[in-house]
Design a protein around this motif. Sequence first.
Motif, PDB file in Angstrom:
ATOM      1  N   ARG A  22      45.905  26.971 -16.146  1.00  0.00           N
ATOM      2  CA  ARG A  22      45.121  27.857 -15.273  1.00  0.00           C
ATOM      3  C   ARG A  22      45.365  27.678 -13.781  1.00  0.00           C
ATOM      4  N   GLU A  23      45.934  26.540 -13.356  1.00  0.00           N
ATOM      5  CA  GLU A  23      45.962  26.261 -11.915  1.00  0.00           C
ATOM      6  C   GLU A  23      47.356  26.094 -11.325  1.00  0.00           C
ATOM      7  N   VAL A  24      48.390  26.047 -12.158  1.00  0.00           N
ATOM      8  CA  VAL A  24      49.741  25.856 -11.617  1.00  0.00           C
ATOM      9  C   VAL A  24      50.320  27.222 -11.227  1.00  0.00           C
ATOM     10  N   PRO A  25      50.662  27.425  -9.922  1.00  0.00           N
ATOM     11  CA  PRO A  25      51.154  28.733  -9.505  1.00  0.00           C
ATOM     12  C   PRO A  25      52.529  29.062 -10.093  1.00  0.00           C
ATOM     13  N   VAL A  26      52.683  30.322 -10.474  1.00  0.00           N
ATOM     14  CA  VAL A  26      53.936  30.779 -11.058  1.00  0.00           C
ATOM     15  C   VAL A  26      54.156  32.229 -10.610  1.00  0.00           C
ATOM     16  N   MET A  27      55.426  32.659 -10.592  1.00  0.00           N
ATOM     17  CA  MET A  27      55.736  34.023 -10.154  1.00  0.00           C
ATOM     18  C   MET A  27      55.506  35.042 -11.278  1.00  0.00           C
ATOM     19  N   ALA A  28      54.966  36.203 -10.925  1.00  0.00           N
ATOM     20  CA  ALA A  28      54.876  37.323 -11.872  1.00  0.00           C
ATOM     21  C   ALA A  28      54.825  38.620 -11.069  1.00  0.00           C
ATOM     22  N   VAL A  29      55.262  39.694 -11.688  1.00  0.00           N
ATOM     23  CA  VAL A  29      55.210  40.998 -11.019  1.00  0.00           C
ATOM     24  C   VAL A  29      53.750  41.393 -10.823  1.00  0.00           C
ATOM     25  N   ASP A  30      53.424  41.751  -9.571  1.00  0.00           N
ATOM     26  CA  ASP A  30      52.026  41.993  -9.216  1.00  0.00           C
ATOM     27  C   ASP A  30      51.806  43.431  -8.757  1.00  0.00           C
ATOM     28  N   GLU A  31      52.898  44.113  -8.410  1.00  0.00           N
ATOM     29  CA  GLU A  31      52.785  45.472  -7.887  1.00  0.00           C
ATOM     30  C   GLU A  31      54.101  46.185  -8.190  1.00  0.00           C
ATOM     31  N   VAL A  32      54.029  47.467  -8.548  1.00  0.00           N
ATOM     32  CA  VAL A  32      55.265  48.218  -8.828  1.00  0.00           C
ATOM     33  C   VAL A  32      55.218  49.545  -8.078  1.00  0.00           C
ATOM     34  N   GLU A  33      56.304  49.820  -7.337  1.00  0.00           N
ATOM     35  CA  GLU A  33      56.417  51.115  -6.647  1.00  0.00           C
ATOM     36  C   GLU A  33      57.427  51.953  -7.422  1.00  0.00           C
ATOM     37  N   ASP A 225      58.194  19.551 -18.694  1.00  0.00           N
ATOM     38  CA  ASP A 225      57.822  18.335 -17.960  1.00  0.00           C
ATOM     39  C   ASP A 225      57.420  18.691 -16.526  1.00  0.00           C
ATOM     40  N   GLN A 226      58.113  19.669 -15.931  1.00  0.00           N
ATOM     41  CA  GLN A 226      57.734  20.106 -14.587  1.00  0.00           C
ATOM     42  C   GLN A 226      56.337  20.729 -14.597  1.00  0.00           C
ATOM     43  N   LEU A 227      56.027  21.450 -15.672  1.00  0.00           N
ATOM     44  CA  LEU A 227      54.696  22.058 -15.787  1.00  0.00           C
ATOM     45  C   LEU A 227      53.609  20.981 -15.733  1.00  0.00           C
ATOM     46  N   ILE A 228      53.811  19.888 -16.480  1.00  0.00           N
ATOM     47  CA  ILE A 228      52.815  18.811 -16.487  1.00  0.00           C
ATOM     48  C   ILE A 228      52.766  18.113 -15.122  1.00  0.00           C
ATOM     49  N   LEU A 229      53.941  17.897 -14.509  1.00  0.00           N
ATOM     50  CA  LEU A 229      53.961  17.254 -13.183  1.00  0.00           C
ATOM     51  C   LEU A 229      53.243  18.118 -12.138  1.00  0.00           C
ATOM     52  N   GLN A 230      53.444  19.422 -12.224  1.00  0.00           N
ATOM     53  CA  GLN A 230      52.756  20.339 -11.301  1.00  0.00           C
ATOM     54  C   GLN A 230      51.245  20.292 -11.527  1.00  0.00           C
ATOM     55  N   ALA A 231      50.838  20.195 -12.804  1.00  0.00           N
ATOM     56  CA  ALA A 231      49.406  20.116 -13.128  1.00  0.00           C
ATOM     57  C   ALA A 231      48.801  18.850 -12.528  1.00  0.00           C
ATOM     58  N   MET A 232      49.561  17.741 -12.581  1.00  0.00           N
ATOM     59  CA  MET A 232      49.099  16.471 -12.001  1.00  0.00           C
ATOM     60  C   MET A 232      48.918  16.615 -10.496  1.00  0.00           C
ATOM     61  N   LYS A 233      49.868  17.350  -9.876  1.00  0.00           N
ATOM     62  CA  LYS A 233      49.812  17.547  -8.428  1.00  0.00           C
ATOM     63  C   LYS A 233      48.539  18.337  -8.073  1.00  0.00           C
ATOM     64  N   VAL A 234      48.271  19.390  -8.854  1.00  0.00           N
ATOM     65  CA  VAL A 234      47.082  20.212  -8.614  1.00  0.00           C
ATOM     66  C   VAL A 234      45.822  19.353  -8.747  1.00  0.00           C
TER      67      VAL A 234
END
Length: 249
Positions: A22-33, A225-234
Amino acid sequence: MEFVLSGSNPAFANSIRRAAMREVPVMAVDEVEFKSNDSAMYDEVIAHRLALVPLRTPLKGYNLPEECSCREGRCPKCSVELTLKKEGPAVVTTGDLKSSDEEVRPVSDSIPIVKLGRGQKLELTAIARLGVGKEHAKWQPGLVTYKYMPVIEFDENCNACGEWVKACPKGILEVVDGKVLVKDLTLCNLCKACVESCPNDAVKVSGDPTRFLFRVESSGAFSPDQLILQAMKVLGEKFEEFSKLVGKL
Ligand SMILES: [Zn+2]
């Protein structure tokens, strides 16, 4: 990825799970023109499909839109443009998206988006931004689950009749030289079929509340593993903020 967390407790294990999903930022399409869309699908449906395409996300380099100095979520520091131009007959796939940053692109080129008939055109610009899973599922970087480490105990009433071996749906029990052996404890899902099948009430199955078997499945945005490390950082940042606030009391 799988790992064992030992010497811990359910609250901490759940904090890791929730932070990762829920808290690790990730890229996703947010707007489409849309410039043109002759396909059978509405703009909204195509935009929704694009939003759910997992995008590779570099760990550094992008700002969360709400923290960016541009304040609009449209500068190169907080957004990436993915352009698409295609004419039918064709199946439009994620491979047709051209990104303004090579590091932010779909994790697979073969995810179908829409089918175009002869002469039908689709042209659009999709804007990807960082976000978190608690805002929308498209920003969920993966799945994290855990279970208590299973504990299977046999007492002196066990005569190794082998009834459990047959009852275990995971097939992890066997009888060797008149003794019941557990082949792979981590596969046990605590269903207790062995307990129910034992005629002598000689088996006890429980979960160890200090040891947790974690299973991490990333969407492909970054490695598990990066996902878990990012979660630890958060989590670390949250605790730091909390101690600062307590210090001010
Ligand atoms: Zn910006």
